[in-house]
Structure formats: structure tokens, C-alpha cells
Design an enzyme around this catalytic site. Sequence first.
Site, PDB file in Angstrom:
ATOM      1  N   ARG A  41       0.855  -1.181   0.000  1.00 50.44           N
ATOM      2  CA  ARG A  41       0.000   0.000   0.000  1.00 50.44           C
ATOM      3  C   ARG A  41       0.894   1.235   0.000  1.00 50.44           C
ATOM      4  O   ARG A  41       1.729   1.405   0.896  1.00 50.44           O
ATOM      5  CB  ARG A  41      -0.906   0.008   1.236  1.00 50.44           C
ATOM      6  CG  ARG A  41      -1.783   1.261   1.281  1.00 50.44           C
ATOM      7  CD  ARG A  41      -2.552   1.402   2.580  1.00 50.44           C
ATOM      8  NE  ARG A  41      -3.211   2.708   2.577  1.00 50.44           N
ATOM      9  CZ  ARG A  41      -3.359   3.484   3.643  1.00 50.44           C
ATOM     10  NH1 ARG A  41      -2.915   3.099   4.825  1.00 50.44           N
ATOM     11  NH2 ARG A  41      -3.948   4.659   3.528  1.00 50.44           N
ATOM     12  N   HIS A  80      -3.011  10.965   0.988  1.00 49.41           N
ATOM     13  CA  HIS A  80      -2.515  10.664   2.330  1.00 49.41           C
ATOM     14  C   HIS A  80      -2.019  11.974   2.957  1.00 49.41           C
ATOM     15  O   HIS A  80      -0.842  12.109   3.287  1.00 49.41           O
ATOM     16  CB  HIS A  80      -1.407   9.606   2.281  1.00 49.41           C
ATOM     17  CG  HIS A  80      -1.177   8.909   3.587  1.00 49.41           C
ATOM     18  ND1 HIS A  80      -1.315   7.544   3.753  1.00 49.41           N
ATOM     19  CD2 HIS A  80      -0.813   9.386   4.806  1.00 49.41           C
ATOM     20  CE1 HIS A  80      -1.044   7.214   5.006  1.00 49.41           C
ATOM     21  NE2 HIS A  80      -0.726   8.321   5.663  1.00 49.41           N
ATOM     22  N   GLU A 110      -7.622   8.475   6.413  1.00 49.08           N
ATOM     23  CA  GLU A 110      -7.917   9.078   7.708  1.00 49.08           C
ATOM     24  C   GLU A 110      -8.435  10.515   7.643  1.00 49.08           C
ATOM     25  O   GLU A 110      -7.757  11.469   8.052  1.00 49.08           O
ATOM     26  CB  GLU A 110      -6.683   9.015   8.613  1.00 49.08           C
ATOM     27  CG  GLU A 110      -6.215   7.612   8.912  1.00 49.08           C
ATOM     28  CD  GLU A 110      -5.051   7.528   9.869  1.00 49.08           C
ATOM     29  OE1 GLU A 110      -4.759   6.422  10.349  1.00 49.08           O
ATOM     30  OE2 GLU A 110      -4.418   8.574  10.155  1.00 49.08           O
ATOM     31  N   ASN A 153      -7.484   1.577   9.888  1.00 53.86           N
ATOM     32  CA  ASN A 153      -6.212   1.804  10.565  1.00 53.86           C
ATOM     33  C   ASN A 153      -6.456   1.724  12.060  1.00 53.86           C
ATOM     34  O   ASN A 153      -7.344   2.413  12.593  1.00 53.86           O
ATOM     35  CB  ASN A 153      -5.632   3.180  10.222  1.00 53.86           C
ATOM     36  CG  ASN A 153      -5.181   3.276   8.776  1.00 53.86           C
ATOM     37  OD1 ASN A 153      -5.186   2.290   8.043  1.00 53.86           O
ATOM     38  ND2 ASN A 153      -4.790   4.467   8.365  1.00 53.86           N
ATOM     39  N   TYR A 208      -4.404   1.390  15.955  1.00 55.57           N
ATOM     40  CA  TYR A 208      -3.161   1.372  16.732  1.00 55.57           C
ATOM     41  C   TYR A 208      -3.394   1.111  18.217  1.00 55.57           C
ATOM     42  O   TYR A 208      -2.644   0.374  18.842  1.00 55.57           O
ATOM     43  CB  TYR A 208      -2.405   2.695  16.554  1.00 55.57           C
ATOM     44  CG  TYR A 208      -1.828   2.852  15.175  1.00 55.57           C
ATOM     45  CD1 TYR A 208      -0.615   2.272  14.830  1.00 55.57           C
ATOM     46  CD2 TYR A 208      -2.520   3.556  14.194  1.00 55.57           C
ATOM     47  CE1 TYR A 208      -0.087   2.400  13.546  1.00 55.57           C
ATOM     48  CE2 TYR A 208      -2.003   3.690  12.913  1.00 55.57           C
ATOM     49  CZ  TYR A 208      -0.797   3.112  12.597  1.00 55.57           C
ATOM     50  OH  TYR A 208      -0.283   3.234  11.327  1.00 55.57           O
ATOM     51  N   GLU A 252      -3.439  -0.204   8.168  1.00 55.22           N
ATOM     52  CA  GLU A 252      -2.281   0.170   8.984  1.00 55.22           C
ATOM     53  C   GLU A 252      -2.429  -0.456  10.361  1.00 55.22           C
ATOM     54  O   GLU A 252      -3.510  -0.438  10.950  1.00 55.22           O
ATOM     55  CB  GLU A 252      -2.156   1.694   9.165  1.00 55.22           C
ATOM     56  CG  GLU A 252      -1.775   2.469   7.927  1.00 55.22           C
ATOM     57  CD  GLU A 252      -1.667   3.974   8.201  1.00 55.22           C
ATOM     58  OE1 GLU A 252      -1.412   4.357   9.375  1.00 55.22           O
ATOM     59  OE2 GLU A 252      -1.857   4.753   7.258  1.00 55.22           O
TER      60      GLU A 252
END
Length: 457
Positions: free
Chosen positions: A80, A124, A169, A295, A297, A356
Site C-alpha cells: 500500500r 494521504h 484518515e 487503521n 493502533y 495500517e
Amino acid sequence: MPDPDLTRFPSGFLWGAATSAYQCEGAVAVDGRGPSIWDAYCRAPGAIENGDTGDVAADHYHRWRDDVALMAGMGLGAYRFSTGWSRVIPDGLGAVNQAGLDFYDRLVDGLLAAGITPLVTLNHWDIPQTLQTRGGWANRATIDAFTRYADVVTRRLGDRVKLWVTHNEPWVMAFLGCYYAQHAPGLRDATLALQVAHHLLVSHGQAAPVIRANSHGAEVGIVNVHFPNRPASDSEADRVAATRADAIDNRWFLDPLFRGTYPPEIVEWYGERAPLIDPGDMTTIAAPIDFLGVNYYYRRVIAADPAEPLFGYQELPHESSAATGMFWSEIHPPSLGDFLLRLSREWPVPAIYITENGLPTPEEPLVDGVIDDQPRIDYLAAHIDEVGRAIEGGAPVRGYFAWCLLDTFEWNYGYRPRFGLVRVERPSLARVPKASARWYSRVAAGGSRADDLRCLT
């Protein structure tokens, strides 16, 4: 941490790694590229740790062949990356820079020749600075400019690229960039931030059919960062704040895509700061998508904060994330599995890619030719295992992309946090695969041993 149970992953599951243009390409003044908002923001005093910039980054623009060879040696099935808008259309509006398109053309061909599937993100966060001087994403004209940019890129690459992401995002672009001033363009305006978030979603919906027309048989999606959360205490105020945080951080970017409406309680909460919505906008946003990029985290720990003017809550740091060196809340792998299962229950999501997931660490020492980054391996293993649990429970997850392939420019943190499976030495920019790269290559191979990898010896 034991290795994840890979028997739960379906045949054809994509194992990949990710980067983004400004973070890894460098070459910011090469071959006709124009300045982006990040080129400008990096020059603002105090904006970036250590005064770092993406001017050189990992020099992926010149070293992409070596990086593709690294991925092939790791056995990755997908990569990606993002195209830089200012590399393709330097001022965002005018002439197309053929040299910029040529770079992505070569990269796509190189990936396909190596048996690696490209997944391309069009935006991005690094829009041309010229557009920002005209209001950036707060200006509705940027919606049409983005649609034209998407048309240009997909006309050139759409015969070979079949996985497309419009935006990465929107939450970050809107709120970190335009409310908290922690990212480019570095603004502090709540009303503007909410309008930016809306225009990003409208531009996604407007561009999606253009991409499909240019890339027959392609899958089109958008990438959201999602934050499962928990209240900081059992108090009523914290529980209410955590519920509101879920609506603002997650449902505000999911309900329009899949239900054609914003959460009504948050529209009421925002009041006169809520975005202006033109007729037809919500129908445009809700244009069908083929997948959602997730994504993830960490889990947020939310406390009520009546003094916070827009959200009424604050995110608290947690001791489990102290080693990241970034403002993270609670590292909690089960929240990823739980959220994927929730996605599949509450919204009609046709497919999901984990676009991600990764752990930042301080620079690890090189000892006897080995970079031992066991904390990263433990983090990835735990989260991949949760993806497997979600798949077993019915979540339509089709691929996983580790963040990040390389140590790269990490936005306002500069080069201090290291997310890479592969170390990038500075200033030589030599690539040194870490222990996590060898470990991840075994995951990508379905658990088989990978001790003979040429590029990882």
C-alpha cells in the site's frame, strides 16, 4: 507472545506493508513536483521535532527498486502506497506533471513484475500548497480538484491497479490538521475542521464512480482510523463522554458512508458549528464502496472534560504505551478484534482491509548484524491474532498491511519514532531488515520458515 494462529485466515488473504508518499519518497524538488502543505508546515518554527522534514525521507523515489526487492524477498503479497498530488498536478489545479505519473507507472510495473499487488491511496494528507492558499479542504472547489486528480491518476494506472483508496484518515486531516494544529496545515478552527471533514467525505463519494470508470473491475474504498475506547472511570460523566467519543471518532465517519446520515445527537451537540451540507451531499457520500480500510493502533481512554470546547472530553495517556514515545492511549489488541466484529454487525461493510497497524519504538541497536525489535513482533502478533479471531467470527477481512515497511518521516514527530520492519540508516539511507521483517515474512508465507530469504540474511 506466541505466533498468531494463521489457520483462521482464508486462502488469498493479502499480507502486505504500507507507506505514504510524503513520509518515504523524498525528492520534493525533483522532476517537477510542486510544494505540498507538508513542505510548508515543516518550515514552521517548532512544528516538527528536531526541525525534521520529508525533503529526503527514505528516498523511496530513487530507491524504489531496492525497496520492491526487499518486499519480494520478504514474500509480501501487497504494497500500500500513496500517490503525491503535488507530484502529479504540482499546483493541484493546472497542468499534469507527466514525470510524476511516470514514477508511479514504473513503481506499479515493478511491483506487478515481482508478484506484489499494489493498493494505491490517492490522498494521504499531502495536498498541494497552492490549494491550501485557496482555502484547502474548507473550500468546496477542492472537491472538484480532487476528482480531477483522481481521474488523472486512475486513467494512467487503472489498467493495472485494482485496489484504490480515496482518502487516508479524514479524522486526522480534519481534526489534527485544522483543530489541534498538530498536523499540516496547522489550523485551530473548530467550525472549519468540521467542514473539512464533510468535504473530504463528499469528495470521496464524488471520485468513487470516476475511479471505477477508469479502472474496470477495480475495488474502491476509503481508509478511516478507528478508536475503540473505554471510560477512564465508572463515573457517569466519563461514561457519557466515552459514548460521545465513539460517535465523534467512529460513527461520524461510518454512518455517512453506510447510512447516508451523520449521528443526529452529534449534529445537535455541534450546534451552529456543524458543517454546511449542500443538497445531494449525503447521497454522494453514501455511494457504494467495495471495502473499508481500517487503521488501528490503540484503544482510547476517555475522560469527561467540560473545558474542552468542541468534544467535551479528553484522551488520557496510559502506562501500557509509555514505550512508544508518542501520545498514545492504551495498547489493547482485543479491541481490534472486537471492533472488526462490531463493524460487521452494525454497518453493511462489504469487505475490510487492515490498512495500517504497527508499533513505534526508539531506534534499536544493531548487534552482530541483528536488530532485535521483539516488542514490535509481540505487538504485531497479538493484533494479527485478533484479526484472525474476527475473521472466525464472520468479519469480512481480506488483508492486513503492517505499518510501516520502512522507518520513515513520522509527521510532527520527525524521525524519532521508528515504525519500520526495515531500518533506514541516517544519513546513508541504507536498508537493514529488522528481526520483525524476518518474522513477518514467515507470517506472509503462512507460517513456513523463511531462513533462506536473500535480502534478509
